[in-house]
Design a protein around this motif. Structure first.
Motif, mmCIF file in Angstrom:
data_model
loop_
_atom_site.group_PDB
_atom_site.id
_atom_site.type_symbol
_atom_site.label_atom_id
_atom_site.label_comp_id
_atom_site.label_asym_id
_atom_site.label_seq_id
_atom_site.Cartn_x
_atom_site.Cartn_y
_atom_site.Cartn_z
ATOM 1 N N ASP A 23 36.770 41.202 26.049
ATOM 2 C CA ASP A 23 35.927 42.375 26.303
ATOM 3 C C ASP A 23 36.010 42.818 27.758
ATOM 4 O O ASP A 23 36.074 44.021 28.045
ATOM 5 C CB ASP A 23 34.462 42.081 25.938
ATOM 6 N N LEU A 24 36.003 41.847 28.660
ATOM 7 C CA LEU A 24 36.119 42.189 30.082
ATOM 8 C C LEU A 24 37.496 42.777 30.396
ATOM 9 O O LEU A 24 37.606 43.731 31.167
ATOM 10 C CB LEU A 24 35.838 40.968 30.960
ATOM 11 N N ALA A 25 38.530 42.231 29.779
ATOM 12 C CA ALA A 25 39.887 42.747 30.005
ATOM 13 C C ALA A 25 39.995 44.190 29.521
ATOM 14 O O ALA A 25 40.653 45.017 30.166
ATOM 15 C CB ALA A 25 40.910 41.863 29.303
ATOM 16 N N ASP A 26 39.330 44.514 28.411
ATOM 17 C CA ASP A 26 39.324 45.890 27.906
ATOM 18 C C ASP A 26 38.678 46.851 28.895
ATOM 19 O O ASP A 26 38.965 48.046 28.881
ATOM 20 C CB ASP A 26 38.587 45.977 26.570
ATOM 21 N N LYS A 27 37.816 46.312 29.760
ATOM 22 C CA LYS A 27 37.131 47.133 30.770
ATOM 23 C C LYS A 27 37.804 47.032 32.135
ATOM 24 O O LYS A 27 37.250 47.471 33.139
ATOM 25 C CB LYS A 27 35.670 46.706 30.867
ATOM 26 N N GLY A 28 38.976 46.394 32.158
ATOM 27 C CA GLY A 28 39.731 46.296 33.398
ATOM 28 C C GLY A 28 39.346 45.140 34.304
ATOM 29 O O GLY A 28 39.792 45.067 35.436
ATOM 30 N N GLN A 29 38.521 44.231 33.834
ATOM 31 C CA GLN A 29 38.114 43.068 34.621
ATOM 32 C C GLN A 29 38.792 41.831 34.052
ATOM 33 O O GLN A 29 38.617 41.520 32.872
ATOM 34 C CB GLN A 29 36.598 42.882 34.587
ATOM 35 N N THR A 30 39.552 41.149 34.851
ATOM 36 C CA THR A 30 40.228 39.947 34.364
ATOM 37 C C THR A 30 39.550 38.702 34.940
ATOM 38 O O THR A 30 39.202 38.656 36.126
ATOM 39 C CB THR A 30 41.721 39.937 34.749
ATOM 40 N N ILE A 31 39.350 37.736 34.050
ATOM 41 C CA ILE A 31 38.847 36.430 34.472
ATOM 42 C C ILE A 31 39.696 35.382 33.752
ATOM 43 O O ILE A 31 40.287 35.649 32.699
ATOM 44 C CB ILE A 31 37.342 36.230 34.162
ATOM 45 N N SER A 32 39.750 34.203 34.321
ATOM 46 C CA SER A 32 40.502 33.115 33.693
ATOM 47 C C SER A 32 39.698 32.558 32.519
ATOM 48 O O SER A 32 38.489 32.803 32.393
ATOM 49 C CB SER A 32 40.771 32.004 34.703
ATOM 50 N N HIS A 33 40.384 31.800 31.667
ATOM 51 C CA HIS A 33 39.696 31.158 30.545
ATOM 52 C C HIS A 33 38.618 30.198 31.073
ATOM 53 O O HIS A 33 37.516 30.135 30.526
ATOM 54 C CB HIS A 33 40.695 30.419 29.649
ATOM 55 N N ALA A 34 38.944 29.474 32.134
ATOM 56 C CA ALA A 34 37.976 28.538 32.732
ATOM 57 C C ALA A 34 36.735 29.277 33.220
ATOM 58 O O ALA A 34 35.603 28.802 33.030
ATOM 59 C CB ALA A 34 38.619 27.763 33.874
ATOM 60 N N GLN A 35 36.919 30.443 33.828
ATOM 61 C CA GLN A 35 35.771 31.229 34.292
ATOM 62 C C GLN A 35 34.926 31.699 33.101
ATOM 63 O O GLN A 35 33.694 31.710 33.179
ATOM 64 C CB GLN A 35 36.242 32.432 35.117
ATOM 65 N N ALA A 36 35.594 32.077 32.026
ATOM 66 C CA ALA A 36 34.856 32.504 30.829
ATOM 67 C C ALA A 36 34.050 31.336 30.259
ATOM 68 O O ALA A 36 32.892 31.513 29.861
ATOM 69 C CB ALA A 36 35.830 33.055 29.781
ATOM 70 N N LEU A 37 34.639 30.140 30.214
ATOM 71 C CA LEU A 37 33.918 28.963 29.729
ATOM 72 C C LEU A 37 32.699 28.658 30.601
ATOM 73 O O LEU A 37 31.620 28.332 30.091
ATOM 74 C CB LEU A 37 34.838 27.745 29.673
ATOM 75 N N GLU A 38 32.868 28.743 31.905
ATOM 76 C CA GLU A 38 31.744 28.501 32.820
ATOM 77 C C GLU A 38 30.633 29.529 32.598
ATOM 78 O O GLU A 38 29.445 29.191 32.612
ATOM 79 C CB GLU A 38 32.219 28.530 34.275
ATOM 80 N N THR A 39 31.018 30.782 32.382
ATOM 81 C CA THR A 39 30.029 31.843 32.139
ATOM 82 C C THR A 39 29.252 31.563 30.852
ATOM 83 O O THR A 39 28.026 31.689 30.821
ATOM 84 C CB THR A 39 30.722 33.213 32.057
ATOM 85 N N ILE A 40 29.966 31.165 29.803
ATOM 86 C CA ILE A 40 29.294 30.828 28.543
ATOM 87 C C ILE A 40 28.344 29.655 28.753
ATOM 88 O O ILE A 40 27.207 29.660 28.267
ATOM 89 C CB ILE A 40 30.329 30.512 27.440
ATOM 90 N N ALA A 41 28.766 28.658 29.505
ATOM 91 C CA ALA A 41 27.906 27.500 29.786
ATOM 92 C C ALA A 41 26.618 27.949 30.478
ATOM 93 O O ALA A 41 25.524 27.497 30.110
ATOM 94 C CB ALA A 41 28.650 26.486 30.651
ATOM 95 N N HIS A 42 26.734 28.833 31.449
ATOM 96 C CA HIS A 42 25.539 29.318 32.160
ATOM 97 C C HIS A 42 24.628 30.095 31.216
ATOM 98 O O HIS A 42 23.399 29.983 31.302
ATOM 99 C CB HIS A 42 25.943 30.181 33.345
ATOM 100 N N GLN A 43 25.222 30.871 30.302
ATOM 101 C CA GLN A 43 24.408 31.630 29.357
ATOM 102 C C GLN A 43 23.614 30.707 28.430
ATOM 103 O O GLN A 43 22.537 31.069 27.975
ATOM 104 C CB GLN A 43 25.286 32.572 28.527
ATOM 105 N N TRP A 44 24.152 29.513 28.173
ATOM 106 C CA TRP A 44 23.456 28.541 27.334
ATOM 107 C C TRP A 44 22.566 27.615 28.158
ATOM 108 O O TRP A 44 22.009 26.644 27.636
ATOM 109 C CB TRP A 44 24.448 27.727 26.500
#
Length: 144
Positions: A23-44
């Motif tokens: 979803d972020l890539a579709d909006k022109g924002q790139t993050i690594s898989h590790a960054q996405a995992l960390e973000t999900i962890a924070h959301q939980w």
């Protein structure tokens, strides 16, 4: 972390991270898989991915489309496949199941009504919260 909320399985969490990244890539924002995992962890509510991942180790892996299952529906044994699965709040799952063989959902000897596909809601143990008049869950499901 709030212990009353059931944390999804690692596979579900990783899928959330993958969707976030896409979803972020579709909006022109790139993050690594590790960054996405960390973000999900924070959301939980976890401090990092490793902490969240450790908390999921004893949790049912969840249900996914294409998965082979077996169980009892309205007292009738069946085997089939998960056609659609969606995790809901409080550890419940909304599933669409396709039976290999049609199941007669009527107990009357006077007529029959066969179903090949049903929608159901299950708890983390694979039991529906709805019960028949004799107290049995409408659906009891397990991996085939």
């Amino acid at each position: 972390m709030n212990n009353t909320v059931q944390i999804p399985s690692r596979d579900v969490l990783k899928a959330q991270a993958k969707r976030l990244r896409s979803d972020l890539a579709d909006k022109g924002q790139t993050i690594s898989h590790a960054q996405a995992l960390e973000t999900i962890a924070h959301q939980w509510g976890a401090r990092d991915w490793n902490t969240l991942s450790a908390r999921t180790s004893n949790i049912h892996p969840g249900w996914s489309p294409g998965q082979r299952v077996a169980g009892r529906y309205l007292g009738h044994a069946f085997a089939g496949e998960v056609k659609a699965a969606r995790q809901q709040a409080n550890g419940f799952w909304a599933l669409t199941l396709r039976f290999d063989e049609a199941v007669d959902v009527v107990t009357s000897p006077l007529f029959s009504s066969f179903r090949r596909q049903v929608n159901t809601t299950l708890n983390a143990d694979g039991h529906s919260p709805q019960k028949t008049s004799d107290g049995q869950p409408h659906m009891v499901l397990h991996l085939a």
